[in-house]
Design a protein around this motif. Structure first.
Motif, PDB file in Angstrom:
ATOM      1  N   HIS A  66      23.076  64.532  13.683  1.00  0.00           N
ATOM      2  CA  HIS A  66      23.579  64.428  12.309  1.00  0.00           C
ATOM      3  C   HIS A  66      22.645  65.088  11.281  1.00  0.00           C
ATOM      4  N   ASN A 126      29.560  55.505  10.872  1.00  0.00           N
ATOM      5  CA  ASN A 126      28.240  55.893  10.376  1.00  0.00           C
ATOM      6  C   ASN A 126      28.319  56.022   8.858  1.00  0.00           C
ATOM      7  N   LEU A 170      26.805  57.649   6.834  1.00  0.00           N
ATOM      8  CA  LEU A 170      26.738  59.042   6.375  1.00  0.00           C
ATOM      9  C   LEU A 170      28.107  59.546   5.937  1.00  0.00           C
TER      10      LEU A 170
END
Lengths: 343, 343, 343
Positions: free
Chosen positions: A289, B56, B58
């Motif tokens: 990521h 996630n 993110l």
């Protein structure tokens, strides 16, 4: 010369033609453009009929002592040439050598046809001039473009597309992937495996279906025994012209831009993005990521845990700007020295 | 949707059934349980007929901007959902997604039968419904349990036992090993090689006979191009449910407990023991004759030279408790900063 | 005993003969030289008919508790033996064990003949007693010396030479290489690939023809899924008796002297030279254009950026004399401790 069991040399070439291929200037200017050369050779073994090259300063002594008839070299090193050597002057000696060597050793004609032991599914599509070697399996719906070469023992899975002119060395496994044109895939590469995707659950691990593909653009080289997992949902993507060395690992959803270079045994964890012209040196590792921006670089054996700005070179464990890493190492050496003195 | 050349999607599923599969609660509570969904999709490409997921943090911005008709998400993030999105609330969104995606893309029926080009020794035993692909070699005394699938170009050595339901991708070499049930072995894995065992002698190296096996318990996944050497005397042993990623190396006599996870390019030297649920991150290395106790973990790229207590996470080179390693890295940064100021 | 599905044990051996094979002295001196032993076994499972061995002090408690009828052991540990155990005393217990185990488990007779599915080019040359397994491809001009064994699915390229007595496990790719006598090449090794050689050019990368070979001297062992690129002009060279473990990478023009040992997942970048008896521990990396002098060693996971003098052991990232590296690590621990106190 190169071992004739493995390499077929072409005809001798006149010096003028060699200079043209090299994009180089002859020195001295009055050198005989019609003089024939037979081969390329390393500085230390080249003779009067051979063309050598100097790219790395490490080899300047070998240059000065070389018996090569001609040498491709940058102008700045011309003064170190031995007497009587003809020089091919260029600012890009390595590129020039690549072109000249290719002229002396032209690619052999590519094979064509389907070997009788190959198993090509009737629902596969083969372009003009395709070669399918012995013991290859090509699955239903697979498409091999014109001039594709598939060497022995490969497995080309259901629905896989391979673009025109691509060469696939032996023992390669392709599944769930679209490969571009004029790629080169080395022996034993595994492309399109199910990614390492599972969820933790009180009863163990639950496999997550990996529903993406591997998309490889044109002109990509993929090394021997490389593993590239297919995407989990998005695709794993390799931009045009990228170079991937042996034993590299790419996790699911990794995206490489154009012209990326990944040296041997490096690895990129899932969902990380490398923009155009990013370089990862040998045994480097990039966490998941993350983004490495355009033209950034990771030094050998380094481990990256953060994004990297465009153009920056980072290194160390954990990776930091390379200049800082070198300062850190210098500091360690100083501290060790001081600790030694105290005793 | 997933590329139909590679994946076969099943029938649309009603929202109520999806919630059931996911073990999730619908929000709003009055959502139409009969509404049909067609597919799973990533947040950024999902449409009104698709189920996405958020795991996630993110990807929270992508969640808030997503056009997905439904999304599997933890309750804590529900407030960030866009208007009109149906939520499937669960504390385990990734596991729930895995189950839902598997429902949309059910496993295709497994092939069965022995391909006419396969060479199965008359003294091998094949269970019901076994598939043996093209150019596979199965040696004398080998036993393939019911429903075992062996893809093209594999070599199953003399006496090897493979448990029911295990799938072996192409180009795998198995020798001197017993493989459990419902395992998945990816392309190019090499299991049962003679270990790297030799004694130093004034006249060179003397090979030590490697008389053990590799024993792999049920439900193990082994990645592409992995190498697992057989034991020298004791066996090399992989506990049930362990997950081994691509390009991992296990030396002779290594013992993994249940549910261990070894990420890509990691390696374990000979005679080391990992107890249950130990995790080794990517490119990690574990020295020989060590023990990592239950649930302990080694960070990416780290090198371990000592035993690790149960539950502890270690990292760095050499590996130390991860908290200490982070403190050490912070100290280096401080020292660099101070050195910079002095100039 | 070793699993009879995989290993064939020979006849029982009398103690006197075992001592002779081991080059060991019996203790007590009056031990019955005619007493028959049936097998070798690990200390913890050996019984009265078995011969065990003790090499690593870690296993002294197992030695003292062992029920082995006889044990190969260094004289310094003899006092720790349990009552009634016959000792085979030698300063080299591991070498002695290797020889004794080989006597109990003699190599099975090698196969011979060409399998009907193998494709051997009419212009290839096969020595006496050669075995070529199923689905093997042998190219034109290839030469296999007497007694060479090539297991299933290998590809032996055009012009490749393999010396007498060499054994090549399954799925190996050989091209552009000359392999010596009595070598052992494990499954999936890729030898002779085009090296990772290209020049940067404004229009992209220009491939540099790789016109060298891989030359492997006698008695070399090459591990599973290893990759060894051929030279760019000079050869890549592996000296006699070298041992290369699984998943190792050697770049183009690398030169190894005699008896080098490269442990799993290590890598050597292009044009680097290792003199005789150099050792690289697991996951070690050596930069390009370096020299490691005779008998020098690189510790596990270390990264080398400089030449190493003869006999020196280096380690760390970047590698330094191992003694300095251990001092550095000790210094870090002290600094961490002090920083902890200040809080």
């Amino acid at each position: 010369m190169a071992d004739p069991r493995f390499f077929r040399r072409g005809e001798p070439l006149p010096l003028g033609r060699i200079a043209e291929i090299a994009g180089a200037t002859l020195a001295p200017a009055g050198a005989d453009a019609g003089r024939l050369f037979k081969d390329v050779a390393p500085l230390d073994s080249a003779g009067s009929d051979d063309v050598a090259f100097l790219d790395n300063k490490l080899y300047l002594p070998a240059f000065s002592a070389s018996a090569a008839g001609a040498c491709i070299v940058a102008p700045e090193h011309a003064a170190k040439a031995p007497d009587g050597m003809t020089l091919l002057l260029t600012e890009q000696p390595y590129t020039a050598y690549a072109r000249v060597a290719s002229a002396f050793y032209p690619d052999p004609p590519r094979p064509a046809g389907v070997h009788p032991t190959a198993l090509v599914d009737p629902e596969a599509t083969l372009g003009e001039g395709v070669y399918v070697g012995p013991f290859v399996v090509v699955g239903p719906g697979a498409e091999l473009g014109a001039g594709v070469v598939v060497h022995s023992h490969c497995s080309i899975g259901r629905g896989v597309v391979v673009g025109a002119g691509t060469e696939i060395m032996g023992h390669v496994s392709l599944s769930h992937c679209l490969i571009g044109r004029n790629c080169l895939i080395h022996a034993g590469a595994r492309i399109g495996n199910r990614g390492f995707g599972f969820a933790l659950d009180p009863n163990g691990y639950v496999d997550v279906p990996q529903l993406g593909r591997v998309v490889v653009e044109d002109g990509v080289e993929i090394g021997a025994n490389v593993t590239i997992d297919r995407g989990a949902g998005p695709d794993t993507y390799i931009g045009a012209g990228s170079k991937i060395d042996n034993l590299v690992q790419l996790g699911h959803n990794v995206r490489l831009g154009r012209g990326c270079v990944l040296v041997a045994q490096s690895g990129i964890a899932g969902s990380t993005k490398l923009e155009d012209f990013v370089m990862i040196a040998a045994q480097g590792g990039v966490g998941g990521h993350l983004t490495m921006h355009k033209g950034s670089r990771l030094a050998a054996k380094s481990g990256l845990m953060h994004d990297v700005p465009a153009g920056e070179t980072v290194g160390g464990l954990p990776a930091m700007p390379l200049r800082d890493y070198f300062r850190l190492v210098a500091m360690w050496r100083r501290q060790l020295k001081e600790a030694g003195k105290k005793k």
